[in-house]
Design an enzyme around this catalytic site. Structure first.
Site, PDB file in Angstrom:
ATOM      1  N   ASP A 142       0.833  -1.196   0.000  1.00 45.23           N
ATOM      2  CA  ASP A 142       0.000   0.000   0.000  1.00 45.23           C
ATOM      3  C   ASP A 142       0.873   1.254   0.000  1.00 45.23           C
ATOM      4  O   ASP A 142       0.567   2.231   0.660  1.00 45.23           O
ATOM      5  CB  ASP A 142      -0.914  -0.020   1.243  1.00 45.23           C
ATOM      6  CG  ASP A 142      -2.012   1.028   1.157  1.00 45.23           C
ATOM      7  OD1 ASP A 142      -2.340   1.456   0.046  1.00 45.23           O
ATOM      8  OD2 ASP A 142      -2.527   1.430   2.222  1.00 45.23           O
ATOM      9  N   CYS A 202     -23.122  -4.788   2.037  1.00 42.03           N
ATOM     10  CA  CYS A 202     -22.105  -3.749   2.189  1.00 42.03           C
ATOM     11  C   CYS A 202     -22.597  -2.414   1.643  1.00 42.03           C
ATOM     12  O   CYS A 202     -22.330  -1.342   2.232  1.00 42.03           O
ATOM     13  CB  CYS A 202     -20.803  -4.162   1.519  1.00 42.03           C
ATOM     14  SG  CYS A 202     -20.934  -4.513  -0.253  1.00 42.03           S
TER      15      CYS A 202
END
Length: 356
Positions: A142, A202
């Site tokens: 990341d 979600c």
């Protein structure tokens, strides 16, 4: 020399010894992902994350980012703390019913995952070198223009859920991803088919409706973006929707049925630090900058700095005040004259939330 398939098997063994739950291999042709990436950027869904636009299509072109790359090794590392109870999803949702309690995203309660994965990725690379000799490589966690979720899904780590995160049938989505770009030709892993079906849990649960369509996230509305990446004032219309979330948001993962299979980490690194799970907003708001830096040393939270930390908590305190928690007022008054204009603005907004 060891064959490529035998090498992948050896890498899998080395990875498990280092605490990774799975490895996969992807090729470098991600051209099919380029149109979606450009559309996302053109709509401005990246918000103020200028680095997303600055690197453009290099994200989808591993061989341009690291010349010589012909394969990408992907890794997955589970991060649920070792002591996580079986009904952890219910427990986490229940924190929203206690408006005076601060909610920090589960991944951020322990040691900074960048540090944990980076060192272990390097050890994995060293292990590969011991098998094949010196080779060209670069590890990422990341930390660069890398299409992590795309590479992970192409390499069999799971499929892209409707919340955009990678999902695995046996591990849910509570894991970190990392990559090693290599100049070794390795056989790619088989991708897995998606298993979300008609489920929209979600999308339905997102407090700010940031998931604008399946696999399409408007980061500008996402609470994780607002509390971590966004540097300025939080849009007023979104502040009430943040409730008592002060760093990140787990709601889309908490609502996902597949996360009943989420795995606990075997590493102590991800065990929650004192003060980052179950503390009151008032207690965290009282931290001086020195205390903030001390308590968040080695934590991903430190990167937002004390000013944004106070901004986020001020919003949460305002929401607590609106819910009838009058004790939040004293905490807010203590920062009314804070030298930061950003903090003062959010404190004054929060003080206005008290129900008459």
């Amino acid at each position: 020399m060891i064959g490529s398939r035998q090498l992948v098997s050896r890498i899998q063994t080395l990875a498990r010894e280092l605490g990774f739950s799975q490895i996969g291999v992807a090729g470098v042709d991600l051209s099919a992902a380029e149109p979606g990436l450009m559309q996302w950027l053109e709509k401005g869904f990246h918000g103020e994350m200028a680095y997303m636009a600055a690197h453009g299509l290099r994200r989808a072109r591993p061989a341009e980012l690291v010349p010589g790359t012909v394969s990408v090794i992907t890794v997955r590392m589970d991060y649920l703390p070792r002591g996580t109870p079986d009904d952890w999803q219910r427990i986490e949702f229940a924190r929203l019913d206690r408006p005076g309690e601060a909610i920090v995203s589960m991944y951020a309660r322990g040691r900074d995952y960048h540090k944990v994965l980076r060192s272990r990725l390097q050890k994995l690379a060293d292990g590969i070198a011991a098998e094949v000799g010196p080779f060209g490589h670069r590890a990422f966690t990341d930390s660069a223009p890398v299409l992590e979720a795309e590479l992970a899904s192409r390499s069999g780590q799971g499929w892209r859920g409707k919340h955009t995160l990678v999902l695995d049938r046996e591990a849910g989505s509570m894991f970190f991803l990392g990559e090693i770009y290599v100049d070794l030709a390795l056989p790619p892993s088989e991708p897995v088919s998606p298993h979300c079906g008609s489920c929209s849990a979600c999308i339905d649960i997102c407090p700010t409706q940031a998931i604008v369509a399946p696999q399409r996230l408007d980061a500008r509305r996402c609470i994780s973006y607002l509390t971590i990446e966004h540097p300025g004032p939080i849009p007023e219309e979104l502040r009430p929707l943040m409730a008592n979330r002060i760093y990140g948001c787990d709601d889309c993962q908490l609502a996902c049925p597949w996360n009943k299979f989420a795995k606990k980490s075997a590493l102590p690194d991800f065990d929650p630090r004192e003060g980052l799970a179950g503390s009151t907003l008032a207690a965290l708001f009282a931290w001086s900058e020195e205390e903030f830096l001390s308590r968040t040393e080695g934590s991903p939270i430190r990167r937002i700095g004390h000013e944004r930390w106070l901004r986020n908590i001020a919003v949460a305190l305002g929401n607590a005040l609106r819910s009838g928690d009058t004790s939040a007022r004293a905490a807010l008054e203590s920062r009314r004259e804070h030298p930061s204009e950003l903090v003062r603005e959010h404190v004054l907004w929060a003080l206005e939330q008290q129900i008459a």
